[in-house]
Design a protein around this motif. Sequence first.
Motif, PDB file in Angstrom:
ATOM      1  N   HIS A   1       0.823  -1.218   0.000  1.00 50.44           N
ATOM      2  CA  HIS A   1       0.000   0.000   0.000  1.00 50.44           C
ATOM      3  C   HIS A   1       0.856   1.268   0.000  1.00 50.44           C
ATOM      4  CE1 HIS A   1       0.690  -0.890   4.249  1.00 50.44           C
ATOM      5  NE2 HIS A   1       0.595   0.406   4.443  1.00 50.44           N
ATOM      6  N   LEU A   2       2.154   1.090  -0.281  1.00 49.61           N
ATOM      7  CA  LEU A   2       3.034   2.243  -0.490  1.00 49.61           C
ATOM      8  C   LEU A   2       3.360   2.247  -1.970  1.00 49.61           C
ATOM      9  CD1 LEU A   2       3.378   3.255   2.341  1.00 49.61           C
ATOM     10  CD2 LEU A   2       3.994   0.845   2.475  1.00 49.61           C
ATOM     11  N   LEU A   3       2.915   3.254  -2.670  1.00 51.55           N
ATOM     12  CA  LEU A   3       3.148   3.317  -4.113  1.00 51.55           C
ATOM     13  C   LEU A   3       4.322   4.247  -4.371  1.00 51.55           C
ATOM     14  CD1 LEU A   3      -0.558   3.770  -5.300  1.00 51.55           C
ATOM     15  CD2 LEU A   3       0.638   1.656  -4.707  1.00 51.55           C
TER      16      LEU A   3
ATOM     17  N   CYS B   1      11.100   6.229   8.584  1.00 51.93           N
ATOM     18  CA  CYS B   1       9.989   5.293   8.809  1.00 51.93           C
ATOM     19  C   CYS B   1      10.161   4.626  10.171  1.00 51.93           C
ATOM     20  CB  CYS B   1       9.935   4.232   7.714  1.00 51.93           C
ATOM     21  SG  CYS B   1       8.717   2.950   8.095  1.00 51.93           S
ATOM     22  N   PRO B   2       9.195   4.766  11.077  1.00 54.57           N
ATOM     23  CA  PRO B   2       9.365   4.207  12.423  1.00 54.57           C
ATOM     24  C   PRO B   2       9.100   2.709  12.487  1.00 54.57           C
ATOM     25  CG  PRO B   2       7.220   5.270  12.260  1.00 54.57           C
ATOM     26  CD  PRO B   2       7.923   5.507  10.939  1.00 54.57           C
ATOM     27  N   ALA B   3       8.757   2.105  11.332  1.00 56.52           N
ATOM     28  CA  ALA B   3       8.363   0.692  11.364  1.00 56.52           C
ATOM     29  C   ALA B   3       9.264  -0.183  10.499  1.00 56.52           C
ATOM     30  CB  ALA B   3       6.909   0.572  10.900  1.00 56.52           C
ATOM     31  N   ASN B   4      10.373   0.374  10.038  1.00 55.41           N
ATOM     32  CA  ASN B   4      11.305  -0.407   9.227  1.00 55.41           C
ATOM     33  C   ASN B   4      10.642  -0.997   7.983  1.00 55.41           C
ATOM     34  OD1 ASN B   4      14.021  -0.912   9.196  1.00 55.41           O
ATOM     35  ND2 ASN B   4      13.808  -3.018   9.953  1.00 55.41           N
ATOM     36  N   VAL B   5       9.729  -0.256   7.412  1.00 56.31           N
ATOM     37  CA  VAL B   5       9.054  -0.745   6.205  1.00 56.31           C
ATOM     38  C   VAL B   5      10.012  -0.726   5.016  1.00 56.31           C
ATOM     39  CG1 VAL B   5       7.257  -0.162   4.510  1.00 56.31           C
ATOM     40  CG2 VAL B   5       6.728  -0.166   6.965  1.00 56.31           C
ATOM     41  N   TYR B   6      10.860   0.291   4.955  1.00 54.50           N
ATOM     42  CA  TYR B   6      11.771   0.440   3.812  1.00 54.50           C
ATOM     43  C   TYR B   6      13.101  -0.224   4.133  1.00 54.50           C
ATOM     44  CZ  TYR B   6       8.259   3.745   2.356  1.00 54.50           C
ATOM     45  OH  TYR B   6       7.060   4.307   1.995  1.00 54.50           O
ATOM     46  N   GLU B   7      13.428  -1.269   3.357  1.00 52.08           N
ATOM     47  CA  GLU B   7      14.660  -2.023   3.620  1.00 52.08           C
ATOM     48  C   GLU B   7      15.489  -2.027   2.341  1.00 52.08           C
ATOM     49  OE1 GLU B   7      13.884  -6.091   4.859  1.00 52.08           O
ATOM     50  OE2 GLU B   7      15.859  -6.615   4.045  1.00 52.08           O
TER      51      GLU B   7
ATOM     52  N   CYS C   1       3.587  -1.648   8.619  1.00 50.07           N
ATOM     53  CA  CYS C   1       3.238  -0.210   8.598  1.00 50.07           C
ATOM     54  C   CYS C   1       2.302   0.210   9.738  1.00 50.07           C
ATOM     55  CB  CYS C   1       2.614   0.118   7.245  1.00 50.07           C
ATOM     56  SG  CYS C   1       2.134   1.839   7.084  1.00 50.07           S
ATOM     57  N   PHE C   2       2.712   1.301  10.409  1.00 52.18           N
ATOM     58  CA  PHE C   2       1.899   1.901  11.484  1.00 52.18           C
ATOM     59  C   PHE C   2       0.806   2.829  10.943  1.00 52.18           C
ATOM     60  CE2 PHE C   2       5.641   1.673  14.631  1.00 52.18           C
ATOM     61  CZ  PHE C   2       4.985   0.823  15.516  1.00 52.18           C
ATOM     62  N   HIS C   3       0.798   3.075   9.642  1.00 46.93           N
ATOM     63  CA  HIS C   3      -0.137   4.045   9.039  1.00 46.93           C
ATOM     64  C   HIS C   3       0.135   5.466   9.553  1.00 46.93           C
ATOM     65  CE1 HIS C   3      -3.471   0.859   7.989  1.00 46.93           C
ATOM     66  NE2 HIS C   3      -2.247   0.372   7.856  1.00 46.93           N
ATOM     67  N   CYS C   4       1.405   5.765   9.816  1.00 45.87           N
ATOM     68  CA  CYS C   4       1.713   7.096  10.369  1.00 45.87           C
ATOM     69  C   CYS C   4       1.739   8.172   9.290  1.00 45.87           C
ATOM     70  CB  CYS C   4       3.033   7.059  11.127  1.00 45.87           C
ATOM     71  SG  CYS C   4       4.499   7.030  10.081  1.00 45.87           S
ATOM     72  N   LYS C   5       1.932   7.801   8.028  1.00 49.58           N
ATOM     73  CA  LYS C   5       1.927   8.684   6.845  1.00 49.58           C
ATOM     74  C   LYS C   5       3.223   9.471   6.643  1.00 49.58           C
ATOM     75  CE  LYS C   5      -2.503   7.614   6.373  1.00 49.58           C
ATOM     76  NZ  LYS C   5      -3.586   8.557   6.355  1.00 49.58           N
ATOM     77  N   THR C   6       4.240   9.211   7.444  1.00 49.29           N
ATOM     78  CA  THR C   6       5.472   9.989   7.331  1.00 49.29           C
ATOM     79  C   THR C   6       6.099   9.902   5.940  1.00 49.29           C
ATOM     80  OG1 THR C   6       5.891   9.750   9.667  1.00 49.29           O
ATOM     81  CG2 THR C   6       7.797  10.258   8.305  1.00 49.29           C
TER      82      THR C   6
END
Length: 567
Positions: A486-488, A511-517, A536-541
Amino acid sequence: MAELPGIERETLEMDVVIVGGGPGGLATAMHLARLIKQHNDSGKGEKLEGLSIALLEKGKEIGSHGISGAVMDPRALDELIPDWRKKDCPAVAVGTDEMWYLTESGKIKAPIMPPPLQNHGNYVVSLAELLRWMEPFVAEAPEMNIFPEFPAARVLIEAGKVVGVRTADKGIDKNGEAKGNFEPGIDIRAKIVILAEGPRGTLTKQLYEQFDLGKGKNPQVFALGVKEIWEVPAGRFKPGQVIHTMGFPLDKETFGGAFIYGMKDNLVDIGMVVGLDARNPTTDSHHELQRLKTHPAIRAILEGGKLVAAGAKAIPEGGYFSMPKMWGDGFMIVGDSASYLNGARLKGVHLAMKSGMLAAEAALEALVAGDYSDAKLGAYERKFEASWAKTELWKDRNFHQGFEHGLYAGMINAGLGMITGGRGFGVANRLEATAGHERMERIKRYFASDDPHPPEKIKFDGKLTFDKVTDVYYGGVVHEENQPAHLLIRDTEVCITKCTEEYGNPCLHFCPANVYEPRPTDDGRGKVPFLNFTNCFHCKTCDILDPYQVITWVPPEGGGGPNYKKL
Ligand code: SF4
């Protein structure tokens, strides 16, 4: 956005659809239902009978995506539910109130509390719990239909008017194909659409672009709030005890500070707010929170305790001058989505509720008149301008802008604001602002080196300090794995080349959730972010801060995301 083309979709006709079950959305729904009843009981005019209101919530249930500091000013709740104190509301009255300036290892307690941070008469709350407590008051209205696990994916616009929303499809696999459980999204058509999506709302962003809602306004400026809930030894920290800190671990150019609030059952709410307008491209709010906990004064509060919950959310800090045009033909925008947050007071829950109540009043007038035009719904803005919400936001209208020049300039501007009725440094009434992603500096320039080596991050000990993935676990974050990310990212070539070279891929830090590796590309040209989107925390950062603005956050399958408790 997961949406299969050429699908026949069900259409649901509603009178009003509210997107988002946060404080703004719930207050809108509850107040509107009450106003409809009052209108019908008054015997004046034609009755509004058989109305239907839909409230869509993307989380598993109302409250599961609710996260805030929070010390709540009860002013709006007093208007919404006057006897709330007698109804087992999960809120603790603020007792002591302190402000600390932290050095590397010491602390200086402020002799007096700055007026915006005085919290006498306010309440420590968990927003997640407060929303769960509010839901039954909303649900009891006969016209109300609450739809959890229903993310709205896009606004329906016809002939320049908002006529409804489309919910996201469910049951699409990671390759974009329908699975056995496929359910197409529904078109919910409504006379009035009210967006209460929180910061950087997906549909709100669509309307900003479509109707140029930010024209003539300051850009929105955000911070990221990262917080944890700890259970500490009995008697260590009192319920209602409130501490705010400045200084360590942030440098003097970065906006932000920390908060520590005492809750019932020996729970302590500890978090950091860090500006998403820092110059340093490697700024990492999660890491700053972990560093904060190593400070002797903070360690002394937490030692011997245990982590029980964690989460993160962006905070709109821009204030009055970043408020968009918050209405139009067929729609209104409330809460964080419309910048109803007072950064000087670190408070937005009461303003979100009030905005929802004002929108509800405008919606009632529109329903009575059968007129949902821009001109009619403009009553919302006129009501805001005449309300205490405007008075409050106007007083702090130039607060955040002062921090663009560093911590001390920001504090002086805030002090001047208090004695000039909010003018601050402003010769005119309005201080301009710069969007956070435009303030970020290139990595070589920031570290003044052709071969920059950002400082090493601390080693997390798993007792006091935790890595991002552990915090994700404590946020109860769950997403269906077999679905499209859900990250485009519009152009991953930018990530591999320009962003690596110019900014050092800030998404790996912010990103506080380590989504981007970072993972090597197949052709060995560089590294491309692999998306651990289920974290994803859905924080929108990422949607906010990516320097090239190529990342768009869209809602994942309904029910996915955090399951916040006590946050
Ligand atoms: Fe926040 Fe984006 Fe990371 Fe999700 S992917 S946690 S929205 S920064």
